[in-house]
Design a protein around this motif. Structure first.
Motif, PDB file in Angstrom:
ATOM      1  N   ASN A  16       0.815  -1.207   0.000  1.00 34.48           N
ATOM      2  CA  ASN A  16       0.000   0.000   0.000  1.00 34.48           C
ATOM      3  C   ASN A  16       0.855   1.265   0.000  1.00 34.48           C
ATOM      4  OD1 ASN A  16      -2.768  -0.959   0.076  1.00 34.48           O
ATOM      5  ND2 ASN A  16      -2.280  -1.792   2.087  1.00 34.48           N
ATOM      6  N   ALA A  23      -0.528   9.641  -2.867  1.00 34.54           N
ATOM      7  CA  ALA A  23      -1.944  10.027  -2.883  1.00 34.54           C
ATOM      8  C   ALA A  23      -2.217  11.081  -1.816  1.00 34.54           C
ATOM      9  CB  ALA A  23      -2.826   8.800  -2.652  1.00 34.54           C
ATOM     10  N   LEU A  96      -5.171   2.417   2.494  1.00 40.48           N
ATOM     11  CA  LEU A  96      -5.900   3.048   1.388  1.00 40.48           C
ATOM     12  C   LEU A  96      -7.411   2.852   1.488  1.00 40.48           C
ATOM     13  CD1 LEU A  96      -3.521   2.006  -1.530  1.00 40.48           C
ATOM     14  CD2 LEU A  96      -3.869   4.335  -0.706  1.00 40.48           C
ATOM     15  N   GLN A  97      -7.895   2.426   2.637  1.00 44.55           N
ATOM     16  CA  GLN A  97      -9.351   2.289   2.763  1.00 44.55           C
ATOM     17  C   GLN A  97      -9.987   3.655   2.988  1.00 44.55           C
ATOM     18  OE1 GLN A  97      -9.596  -1.524   5.488  1.00 44.55           O
ATOM     19  NE2 GLN A  97     -11.327  -1.464   4.091  1.00 44.55           N
ATOM     20  N   ASN A  98      -9.265   4.541   3.687  1.00 49.79           N
ATOM     21  CA  ASN A  98      -9.714   5.933   3.794  1.00 49.79           C
ATOM     22  C   ASN A  98      -9.255   6.680   2.549  1.00 49.79           C
ATOM     23  OD1 ASN A  98      -8.795   5.795   7.228  1.00 49.79           O
ATOM     24  ND2 ASN A  98     -10.855   5.689   6.399  1.00 49.79           N
ATOM     25  N   ASP A  99      -9.997   7.709   2.179  1.00 49.19           N
ATOM     26  CA  ASP A  99      -9.665   8.459   0.979  1.00 49.19           C
ATOM     27  C   ASP A  99      -9.096   9.827   1.345  1.00 49.19           C
ATOM     28  OD1 ASP A  99      -9.637   9.791  -1.434  1.00 49.19           O
ATOM     29  OD2 ASP A  99     -11.376   8.669  -2.178  1.00 49.19           O
ATOM     30  N   HIS A 101      -8.795  12.331  -0.297  1.00 48.87           N
ATOM     31  CA  HIS A 101      -9.558  13.452  -0.875  1.00 48.87           C
ATOM     32  C   HIS A 101     -10.582  14.023   0.088  1.00 48.87           C
ATOM     33  CE1 HIS A 101      -7.985  11.537  -4.573  1.00 48.87           C
ATOM     34  NE2 HIS A 101      -7.763  12.802  -4.861  1.00 48.87           N
ATOM     35  N   ASP A 102     -10.859  13.297   1.167  1.00 49.50           N
ATOM     36  CA  ASP A 102     -11.812  13.815   2.164  1.00 49.50           C
ATOM     37  C   ASP A 102     -11.157  14.826   3.102  1.00 49.50           C
ATOM     38  OD1 ASP A 102     -14.232  12.459   1.544  1.00 49.50           O
ATOM     39  OD2 ASP A 102     -13.364  10.608   2.302  1.00 49.50           O
ATOM     40  N   ARG A 121     -17.891   6.253   7.889  1.00 47.40           N
ATOM     41  CA  ARG A 121     -17.859   5.399   6.705  1.00 47.40           C
ATOM     42  C   ARG A 121     -19.278   4.960   6.388  1.00 47.40           C
ATOM     43  NH1 ARG A 121     -13.781   1.363   9.445  1.00 47.40           N
ATOM     44  NH2 ARG A 121     -15.123   1.990  11.153  1.00 47.40           N
ATOM     45  N   GLN A 195     -15.623   8.779   2.274  1.00 52.25           N
ATOM     46  CA  GLN A 195     -15.511   7.622   1.380  1.00 52.25           C
ATOM     47  C   GLN A 195     -14.864   6.454   2.119  1.00 52.25           C
ATOM     48  OE1 GLN A 195     -16.180   7.619  -1.935  1.00 52.25           O
ATOM     49  NE2 GLN A 195     -16.816   9.769  -2.014  1.00 52.25           N
ATOM     50  N   HIS A 196     -15.168   5.261   1.629  1.00 51.74           N
ATOM     51  CA  HIS A 196     -14.459   4.102   2.163  1.00 51.74           C
ATOM     52  C   HIS A 196     -14.256   3.114   1.032  1.00 51.74           C
ATOM     53  CE1 HIS A 196     -13.889   0.601   5.035  1.00 51.74           C
ATOM     54  NE2 HIS A 196     -13.027   1.492   5.432  1.00 51.74           N
ATOM     55  N   HIS A 197     -13.047   2.606   0.905  1.00 48.15           N
ATOM     56  CA  HIS A 197     -12.751   1.696  -0.198  1.00 48.15           C
ATOM     57  C   HIS A 197     -12.406   0.308   0.328  1.00 48.15           C
ATOM     58  CE1 HIS A 197     -12.750   5.182  -2.723  1.00 48.15           C
ATOM     59  NE2 HIS A 197     -11.866   5.765  -1.941  1.00 48.15           N
TER      60      HIS A 197
END
Ligand code: UDP
Ligand code: MG
Length: 321
Positions: A16, A23, A96-99, A101-102, A121, A195-197
């Motif tokens: 990651n 990012a 990388l589960q949190n973004d 961009h938030d 989330r 967001q959550h990925h």
């Protein structure tokens, strides 16, 4: 100018890291603010440490803190907080589960006058009931016990004002209870959906075992919240109730014996009265002891029982026209 510190706990996230750091920094550069990224390597054994070291050599905006062994996410966050120099500290997961961009939205919310902004989330991308159900239950319980009503306590993506972090002390797996601790410090808390990925690389570090530990920590929090400043109010009160109950029963039995001439030696009520008086006295003494302990606790740590938001001083005399 405002300075941001972004704290990221890393435990075995080797694949990651190459995506994560760029990012995050890309988003931070766009904010135009002064920033630093602090990756705390929590005793990784998959090469994350080397990869982070390598990255730190070519970037000026990355600081890597390597812990001696794996201490857990709470300790990793605490280590990052201690290193952070920013006025605002943002935490996010290293998987990388949190973004990232938030982040600007968290900052905007913080600027509205909050001390802590939590990510929620809303559409959580973790697999299956084994993760989501315990987390639902935990969130509900935490809300009930702590009185801080949030949808999602477990989301690492949060923004803190630095002064708030300075006053909070982390133990165990308490990072989940940071909002509750913050509330005890008098913080203004907000929550916004983020967001959550799904996890793309590596594995989740937690299973069902965490739920139990979270429950134990919840008890600690409940205890601290009610008892920490005035234990005597709790123990003393219960002790007093027992004591009065015991004395009442005793008087009743004494009247039976001496006024009405009944035999009371075999009555269960006599035992109950004795038990109530003894436990009442003990609770009372326990309350006093707890009170002494709490005073030592507060004073030895130099922790005042209040928190100041700000001090507004009048203009110096010479400037008043
Ligand atoms: N983590 C850590 N130390 C640990 C366990 C986890 O620093 O002992 C980090 C991990 O690398 C990740 C974050 O904490 O960046 C959240 O962990 P994970 O993604 O496994 O938790 P989940 O998202 O499944 O709740
Ligand atoms: Mg994760």
């Amino acid at each position: 100018m405002q300075r941001l510190s972004v704290v990221i706990p890393i435990y075995n996230e080797v694949d990651n890291i190459p995506h994560l750091v760029p990012a995050v920094t890309e988003v931070l550069q766009k904010t135009g603010l002064d920033y630093e990224v602090i990756c705390v390597d929590d005793g990784s054994r998959d090469g994350s440490t080397e990869r982070l070291r390598h990255l730190a050599r070519e970037r000026h905006d990355l600081k890597v803190v390597v812990l001696r062994r794996n201490y857990g996410q709470t300790a990793a966050l605490a280590a990052g907080f201690d290193q952070a120099t920013g006025d605002v500290v943002i935490t996010l997961d290293g998987d990388l589960q949190n973004d990232p961009h938030d982040i600007p939205r968290l900052l905007a919310k913080l600027a509205e006058g909050y001390d802590l902004v939590c990510g929620w989330r809303q559409h959580r991308q973790d697999d299956g009931l084994t993760r989501l159900l315990p987390s639902r239950v935990a969130n509900w319980l935490i809300g009930q016990v702590t009185g801080v009503k949030l949808h999602d306590y477990g989301c690492t993506l949060k923004a803190y004002r630095r002064e708030l972090l300075r006053d909070m002390h982390l133990y165990g797996e308490l990072h989940r209870f940071l909002p509750a601790l913050a509330d005890m410090e008098g913080a203004r808390i907000a929550e916004i959906p983020v967001q959550h990925h799904p996890r793309r690389f590596g594995r989740s570090k937690y299973g069902l075992g965490r739920t139990l530990r979270v429950l134990m920590d919840l008890l600690t929090i409940a205890f601290m919240k009610t008892f920490l400043t005035r234990p005597m109010h709790v123990f003393g009160l219960v002790g007093l109730v027992f004591l009065l109950l015991g004395l009442g029963l005793g008087t009743y039995l004494a009247v039976l014996k001496w006024v009405w001439g009944q035999s009371i030696g075999q009555r269960p009520l006599l035992f109950l009265a004795g038990l109530a008086v003894t436990s009442g006295l003990q609770l009372f003494c326990f309350g006093l002891l707890a009170e002494l302990l709490m005073r030592t606790y507060h004073e030895s740590q130099g922790r005042p029982i209040y928190r100041i938001r700000e001090v507004v001083a009048g203009r110096p005399h010479a400037l008043v026209d």
